[in-house]
Design an enzyme around this catalytic site. Structure first.
Site, PDB file in Angstrom:
ATOM      1  N   GLU A   8      83.448 -19.118  52.436  1.00 25.57           N
ATOM      2  CA  GLU A   8      83.367 -20.234  51.352  1.00 25.57           C
ATOM      3  C   GLU A   8      84.340 -21.175  51.518  1.00 25.57           C
ATOM      4  O   GLU A   8      84.417 -22.582  51.241  1.00 25.57           O
ATOM      5  CB  GLU A   8      82.687 -20.048  49.789  1.00 25.57           C
ATOM      6  CG  GLU A   8      81.381 -19.730  49.810  1.00 25.57           C
ATOM      7  CD  GLU A   8      81.285 -19.054  48.230  1.00 25.57           C
ATOM      8  OE1 GLU A   8      79.432 -18.505  48.071  1.00 25.57           O
ATOM      9  OE2 GLU A   8      82.054 -18.280  47.715  1.00 25.57           O
TER      10      GLU A   8
ATOM     11  N   HIS B  63      55.132 -29.803  51.360  1.00 29.15           N
ATOM     12  CA  HIS B  63      55.580 -30.516  52.358  1.00 29.15           C
ATOM     13  C   HIS B  63      55.579 -32.103  53.165  1.00 29.15           C
ATOM     14  O   HIS B  63      55.475 -33.259  52.158  1.00 29.15           O
ATOM     15  CB  HIS B  63      54.309 -30.381  53.732  1.00 29.15           C
ATOM     16  CG  HIS B  63      54.470 -30.513  55.232  1.00 29.15           C
ATOM     17  ND1 HIS B  63      54.887 -29.908  56.220  1.00 29.15           N
ATOM     18  CD2 HIS B  63      53.969 -31.902  55.988  1.00 29.15           C
ATOM     19  CE1 HIS B  63      54.883 -30.511  57.502  1.00 29.15           C
ATOM     20  NE2 HIS B  63      54.653 -31.598  57.319  1.00 29.15           N
TER      21      HIS B  63
ATOM     22  N   ARG C  13      88.240  -8.400  45.431  1.00 26.27           N
ATOM     23  CA  ARG C  13      88.288  -8.081  43.467  1.00 26.27           C
ATOM     24  C   ARG C  13      88.421  -6.348  43.103  1.00 26.27           C
ATOM     25  O   ARG C  13      87.843  -5.500  43.307  1.00 26.27           O
ATOM     26  CB  ARG C  13      87.197  -9.022  43.127  1.00 26.27           C
ATOM     27  CG  ARG C  13      87.665 -10.287  43.577  1.00 26.27           C
ATOM     28  CD  ARG C  13      86.135 -11.322  42.890  1.00 26.27           C
ATOM     29  NE  ARG C  13      87.433 -11.649  41.897  1.00 26.27           N
ATOM     30  CZ  ARG C  13      88.168 -12.615  40.985  1.00 26.27           C
ATOM     31  NH1 ARG C  13      88.191 -13.797  41.768  1.00 26.27           N
ATOM     32  NH2 ARG C  13      88.243 -12.669  40.171  1.00 26.27           N
TER      33      ARG C  13
ATOM     34  N   CYS D   7      82.762 -20.175  41.142  1.00 24.32           N
ATOM     35  CA  CYS D   7      81.243 -21.006  41.128  1.00 24.32           C
ATOM     36  C   CYS D   7      81.819 -22.646  41.140  1.00 24.32           C
ATOM     37  O   CYS D   7      81.223 -23.311  42.098  1.00 24.32           O
ATOM     38  CB  CYS D   7      80.299 -20.774  40.558  1.00 24.32           C
ATOM     39  SG  CYS D   7      80.306 -18.944  39.859  1.00 24.32           S
TER      40      CYS D   7
ATOM     41  N   SER E 262      86.976  -6.146  60.258  1.00 23.54           N
ATOM     42  CA  SER E 262      85.969  -5.788  60.977  1.00 23.54           C
ATOM     43  C   SER E 262      84.921  -6.307  60.037  1.00 23.54           C
ATOM     44  O   SER E 262      84.345  -6.934  61.831  1.00 23.54           O
ATOM     45  CB  SER E 262      85.967  -4.915  59.706  1.00 23.54           C
ATOM     46  OG  SER E 262      85.601  -4.918  58.492  1.00 23.54           O
TER      47      SER E 262
ATOM     48  N   GLY F 258      94.083  -7.851  24.559  1.00 27.46           N
ATOM     49  CA  GLY F 258      93.886  -6.835  23.523  1.00 27.46           C
ATOM     50  C   GLY F 258      93.608  -5.744  24.475  1.00 27.46           C
ATOM     51  O   GLY F 258      94.091  -5.169  25.786  1.00 27.46           O
TER      52      GLY F 258
ATOM     53  N   LYS G 210      87.819  -0.849  38.492  1.00 27.73           N
ATOM     54  CA  LYS G 210      86.564  -1.558  37.762  1.00 27.73           C
ATOM     55  C   LYS G 210      86.261   0.161  37.182  1.00 27.73           C
ATOM     56  O   LYS G 210      86.290   1.300  36.744  1.00 27.73           O
ATOM     57  CB  LYS G 210      85.071  -1.412  38.412  1.00 27.73           C
ATOM     58  CG  LYS G 210      85.721  -2.953  38.944  1.00 27.73           C
ATOM     59  CD  LYS G 210      84.953  -3.486  40.456  1.00 27.73           C
ATOM     60  CE  LYS G 210      85.609  -4.702  40.650  1.00 27.73           C
ATOM     61  NZ  LYS G 210      84.065  -5.496  41.081  1.00 27.73           N
TER      62      LYS G 210
ATOM     63  N   PHE H 285      75.746  -7.464  53.121  1.00 24.12           N
ATOM     64  CA  PHE H 285      74.514  -8.904  53.514  1.00 24.12           C
ATOM     65  C   PHE H 285      73.647  -9.006  54.426  1.00 24.12           C
ATOM     66  O   PHE H 285      74.659  -7.704  54.853  1.00 24.12           O
ATOM     67  CB  PHE H 285      75.199 -10.080  52.975  1.00 24.12           C
ATOM     68  CG  PHE H 285      75.779 -10.767  51.523  1.00 24.12           C
ATOM     69  CD1 PHE H 285      74.928 -11.219  51.382  1.00 24.12           C
ATOM     70  CD2 PHE H 285      76.936 -10.423  51.230  1.00 24.12           C
ATOM     71  CE1 PHE H 285      75.615 -12.202  49.965  1.00 24.12           C
ATOM     72  CE2 PHE H 285      77.819 -11.015  50.520  1.00 24.12           C
ATOM     73  CZ  PHE H 285      75.899 -11.393  49.095  1.00 24.12           C
TER      74      PHE H 285
END
Length: 639
Positions: A354, A614, A435, A198, A372, A283, A457, A378
């Site tokens: 991005e 405005h 990811r 980010c 694709s 770890g 995950k 989204f």
């Protein structure tokens, strides 16, 4: 007692407030709870324990060990350190007995926050504040382990959880060790967001915006236009077309990396000040209460803890074709020690788009290979608009292809062969196809935790894994949005549940604002149009939409060829707002406030009943009136 009365009694919250008679905070908290109990007599009962003096109150609370008894019963480390008035808790009965305590709340501010959650429709379940139903993990205050909590992973979520737990009195350690990327990139404490996500992304996006402003905005506002240019242009403004691109990659990269190193140092200092032990080690689980540690010199050791939190995040998924090792990822682009040149971005994820956007914005030649669709997950309409905007900016899209072979050429370029038979050469190939959870070396098989085989995950319910005392947050949790603020918020709430006696601190993963920092920024919260129709039925969903030209674009000929866009997804019957979507300048700033409104359960009528600021682009939401179903023209006109 009737069955209805018995049911009501079984769901009633019995809230005890103890304090001394001259304490204003005691009376304030008691007054608010008393008002709620009048409004919800079958859901809430107030029991007051008023002492005549401060000394009498403290003698009962401290010297007679009531607070220590509450800590032992409720498992809340804050209780034993609470010495002020009031002292508030939930119990199964009305007597002032520690054995009946079910949850420690805290002082005046904590009680007012509990009341807000109790009264909030979205947070009420069967007449009481919703609580997390987790499997008991065996934690007791006097356990035999070195730590109450060991966090594996020093990213945003892990750091937030560790500091929150420490502030609640827990003994906490954080393990963090960055394994180099396949291209050899490494970084410091802070995780993906700070080092390779980010923060550098937003800075480079801003660099791109500045370059675009200089070329197609500034001249039309008279900025940077010399008298000779004005005469040459015969009194008309025009875009600046550089014969040679005026951007220096080395300066941008160096300044971004210097900023990040400063953040790395601050994070280490912050951990020390918050009494969190920082260990620069890997770890690996040996059993559910023991991990093996390895430092950068290969020295091994062990650490024991009552609870563990896995917050290792994810790493970019690599290509699986011949020559894949020639490609870099988002782990490498922000510290790249050479000018990227002509770049191929592989993938249609927000990371790929991005990166393509800011690279094009600073003047690089960019191609995007798309297998694709853009921005899967989204809103489709918004994703397609982003694609069209990026094409107009000069970004080339190779659609329905994937690389099947990469070869390093003599001059240093990379020849890429695509699945459709095309072959092109690039200076840099950047892969952003997804990811994968960074779980391979955690020793999860030693404790019986299985990962999702498609992304490595960890499945979890309420952040609790299949092993009750091992928890997971952030990108490494299966099904969790890959967003830094989500990991931070989930980490803090989890620590409050585990060490603060706050079972109602539950993470809401649905109404989360996010922004995609593509050349035209995209902000969203709630359901996409497709998901809303699938969830509620197309006949129950109304879509309000609008195209508009942001005022700041109106003087630039190039800008005015484009439009901003916003839409609201609404449940017809109740007018409840299901989703908001925005394309235009400053998308993150526009959407953040609407995220709060969504979380509070606002309706579409609440939005259009709000007086807009405005002239801003955010006010476009307050003037939405045209539905897709009507077929009317959705282009804005006038003010």
């Amino acid at each position: 007692m009737s069955s209805a009365a018995a049911a009501a009694a079984s769901t009633k919250s019995i809230l005890h407030i103890a304090g001394y008679s001259s304490c204003g905070f005691y009376h304030r908290a008691a007054s608010v709870v008393a008002s709620l109990s009048l409004l919800f007599p079958h859901r809430l009962q107030l029991v007051k324990h008023e002492f005549q003096s401060r000394d009498e109150y403290r003698r009962w609370l401290i010297h007679e060990n009531f607070r220590e008894a509450v800590q032992g019963k409720a498992g809340n480390l804050r209780a034993a350190n609470h010495a002020s008035s009031p002292f508030c808790w939930l119990a199964s009965g009305t007597e002032r007995e520690a054995e009946a305590v079910t949850e420690f709340i805290g002082g005046c501010d904590d009680t007012l926050e509990w009341c807000r959650n109790f009264a909030m429709p979205s947070a009420v379940e069967n007449g009481r504040a919703a609580t997390a139903s987790m499997v008991p993990d065996g934690h007791v205050p006097d356990h035999p382990y070195e730590y109450d909590l060991v966090v594996i992973g020093g990213g945003s979520g892990g750091l937030a959880a560790s500091k929150e737990a420490a502030s609640l009195g827990a003994r906490v350690a954080v393990l963090d060790y960055v394994k180099p990327s396949p291209a050899g990139s490494t970084w410091g404490l802070g995780g993906t967001c700070v080092n390779v996500g980010c923060i550098p992304k937003k800075l480079m996006h801003h660099a791109a915006n500045l370059n675009v402003y200089r070329k197609i905005d500034a001249p039309h506002f008279g900025v940077g236009v010399s008298k000779s240019q004005f005469e040459e242009w015969m009194g008309f403004s025009q875009d600046v077309h550089d014969e040679e691109e005026k951007h220096n990659w080395e300066i941008l990269k160096t300044n971004v990396q210097n900023h990040i190193r400063g953040l790395n140092f601050k994070y280490r200092v912050d951990l020390r000040e918050k009494n969190v032990t920082y260990l620069n080690m890997l770890g690996k689980f040996l059993d559910s209460h023991t991990i093996e540690t390895v430092d950068k010199k290969g020295n091994k050791g062990t650490i024991t803890s009552s609870r563990f939190l896995i917050a290792v995040g994810g790493r970019p998924t690599p290509l699986s074709c011949e020559g894949a090792e020639l490609a870099i990822s988002s782990d490498d682009i922000f510290s790249l020690d050479r000018d990227p040149g002509h770049v191929l971005c592989v993938g249609a994820s927000y990371i790929s788009l991005e990166c393509a956007g800011f690279l094009r914005g600073i003047g690089k030649e960019v191609t995007v290979a798309v297998r694709s669709i853009l921005l899967r997950g989204f809103d489709r309409e918004c994703a397609d608009m982003i694609g069209e905007y990026m094409k107009s900016e000069g970004i080339v899209f190779k659609e329905e292809v994937v690389p099947i072979k990469l070869v390093k050429m003599e001059g240093g370029k990379i020849a890429v062969t695509f699945s459709n038979g095309d072959q092109d050469e690039y200076d840099t190939v950047l892969v952003a196809i997804g990811r994968t959870g960074d779980t391979q070396k955690l020793g999860l098989d030693n404790v019986g935790i299985d990962v999702n085989p498609t992304n490595a995950k960890i499945p979890a319910k309420l952040e609790q894994t299949a092993v009750p005392n091992i928890y997971v947050i952030g990108d490494v949790m299966d099904g969790c949005p890959e967003l830094t603020p989500v990991a931070i918020h989930a980490g803090r709430l989890l620590s409050r549940r585990l060490f603060g006696g706050s079972p109602s601190s539950i993470m809401d993963y649905r109404n989360v604002c996010t922004t995609v920092f593509t050349p035209i920024e995209y902000g969203t919260v709630g359901y996409s149009e497709e998901d809303a129709k699938q969830e509620y039925g197309e006949e129950h969903v109304e879509v309000y939409h609008k195209y508009f030209i942001p005022l700041e674009w109106s003087l630039s000929h190039s800008r005015s060829e484009h439009q901003g866009f916003c839409k609201a997804i609404v449940y017809k019957t109740t007018r409840k707002l299901l989703g908001l979507h925005y394309l235009g300048p400053n998308a993150g700033e526009v959407l953040q406030g609407f995220g709060t409104a969504m979380k509070l359960g606002c309706t579409f009528d609440d939005i259009i009943g709000t007086v807009g600021i405005h002239p801003t682009t955010a006010e476009e939401f307050t003037t939405l009136s045209i539905t897709k179903e009507s077929g009317a023209d959705a282009k804005a006109s006038g003010c």
